[in-house]
Design an enzyme around this catalytic site. Structure first.
Site, PDB file in Angstrom:
ATOM      1  N   LYS A  54       0.873  -1.195  -0.078  1.00  0.00           N
ATOM      2  CA  LYS A  54      -0.019  -0.114  -0.056  1.00  0.00           C
ATOM      3  C   LYS A  54       0.820   1.143  -0.056  1.00  0.00           C
ATOM      4  CE  LYS A  54      -3.977  -2.295   2.155  1.00  0.00           C
ATOM      5  NZ  LYS A  54      -4.468  -2.671   3.318  1.00  0.00           N
ATOM      6  N   GLN A  98      -4.602  -1.204   9.637  1.00  0.00           N
ATOM      7  CA  GLN A  98      -4.571  -2.648   9.075  1.00  0.00           C
ATOM      8  C   GLN A  98      -5.461  -3.705   9.930  1.00  0.00           C
ATOM      9  OE1 GLN A  98      -3.219  -3.572   5.834  1.00  0.00           O
ATOM     10  NE2 GLN A  98      -3.973  -5.425   6.289  1.00  0.00           N
ATOM     11  N   ASP A 121     -10.810   3.201   3.980  1.00  0.00           N
ATOM     12  CA  ASP A 121     -11.494   1.588   3.923  1.00  0.00           C
ATOM     13  C   ASP A 121     -13.028   1.689   3.816  1.00  0.00           C
ATOM     14  OD1 ASP A 121      -9.521  -0.449   3.537  1.00  0.00           O
ATOM     15  OD2 ASP A 121      -8.930  -0.240   5.893  1.00  0.00           O
TER      16      ASP A 121
END
Ligand code: NAP
Length: 299
Positions: A54, A98, A121
């Site tokens: 990422k 994460q 997200d």
């Protein structure tokens, strides 16, 4: 194998990332440098690889990245304090936590602590609720990538019957909401569905997000269906480890109009849409602070 039937996620992701780079240039010309903060707690090896990818993609797209690798012993209060600091930092536009988190940290509490405007997200309940109301909010990256692939393949999705297999918060449910927003008729099937196969046989569009290797074979599919295979499953194939999807590609191929391969289908889209969400968040925050400034100047 007809290459025309293959939906190439690598090509589509490259298109999305090219658009992201152009958007980043435009934002920078306006004095805004989009920035993505990524927090990783603990030592999960796969998570370290995902975070590295990422960060790399962000840098390639011209997005500033900030990386916080915290030890597995980090207390929940410390994590919440860091999220709070990043929420308040006007130079950070996207904030990603994460998963998975170590078991002593409550996942929902941590995700809910992220400012909805920075929730790239799309997991915050405010964004989940906004999506279910059909509003333009930050939406989860994997289903957003699937929708992009479908629209590239089929154009307008209005009136299509889509069957989503799986109802997770990360893929299945937001996928169903995005397809509804795109005017599909949507059926969601899961492990308790009475006859998932019979429902699937009616679908113009099948999205498989189950996590069971090759569960869906050609006999589940209507002639001419378009299939998006989200599953990523590692199997032992005569002593060789390899990745397969939730769809049995070989028996599905003769039936379908188009299908994503695994790997090389949905996988590359997830990171591309993370970058797209970061740019969208930066643009939205810039607009909000401009309108706040206008409001203040009128007093
Ligand atoms: P998950 O949270 O484990 O959810 C799986 C879903 O499948 C559940 O809703 C479950 O039903 C349903 N299910 C299980 N067995 C079934 C069956 N026999 N028939 C019908 N439905 C069944 O998984 P997830 O996070 O959504 O991920 C799904 C797959 O996508 C995994 O392989 C994952 O690795 C992959 N994935 C890929 C990406 C990517 O970037 N390409 C991103 C995310 C996930 P219940 O709710 O009833 O248990």
């Amino acid at each position: 194998m007809s290459p025309l039937k293959l939906i190439d996620g690598k090509v589509a992701a490259a298109e999305v990332l090219q658009q992201v780079r152009e958007d980043v240039r435009t934002l920078k010309a306006d004095g805004i440098e989009p920035a993505l903060a990524v927090i990783l707690v603990g030592d999960d090896p796969a998570s370290h690889v995902y975070v590295r990818n990422k960060i790399l993609r962000a840098e390639e797209a011209g997005i500033r990245s900030l990386e916080y690798r915290l030890p597995a012993t980090t207390r929940e209060t410390e994590l919440l304090a860091l999220i709070g600091t990043l929420n308040d930092d006007p130079h950070v536009h996207g904030l990603l936590l994460q998963l998975p988190l170590p078991p002593h940290i409550e996942e929902t509490r941590a995700l809910q602590a992220i400012a909805p405007s920075k929730d790239v997200d799309g997991f915050h309940s405010e964004n989940v609720g906004g999506l279910s109301q059909g509003r333009d909010v930050l939406t989860p990256c994997t289903p957003s990538g699937c929708l992009y692939l479908l629209e590239q393949t089929l154009g307008d999705l209005s009136g299509k019957h889509a069957v989503v297999i799986g109802r997770s918060n990360i893929v299945g449910k937001p996928m169903a909401a995005l397809l509804l927003k795109a005017h599909c008729s949507v059926t969601v099937v899961h492990s308790r569905s009475a006859d998932a196969k019979a429902l699937c046989q009616l679908a113009d569009i099948v999205i498989a997000a189950v996590g069971r290797p090759r569960l869906i074979d050609g006999s589940w599919l209507k002639e001419g269906a378009v299939v998006i295979d989200v599953g990523i499953n590692r199997i032992d194939d005569n002593g060789r480890s390899r990745l397969v999807g939730d769809v049995d590609f070989d028996s599905a191929l003769p039936k379908v109009a188009a299908i994503t391969p695994v790997p090389g289908g949905v996988g590359p889209m997830t990171i591309a849409f993370l970058m797209k969400n970061t740019v969208a968040a930066a643009r939205q925050q810039a607009l909000s602070s401009q309108s706040e400034a206008v409001c203040l100047s009128t007093y």
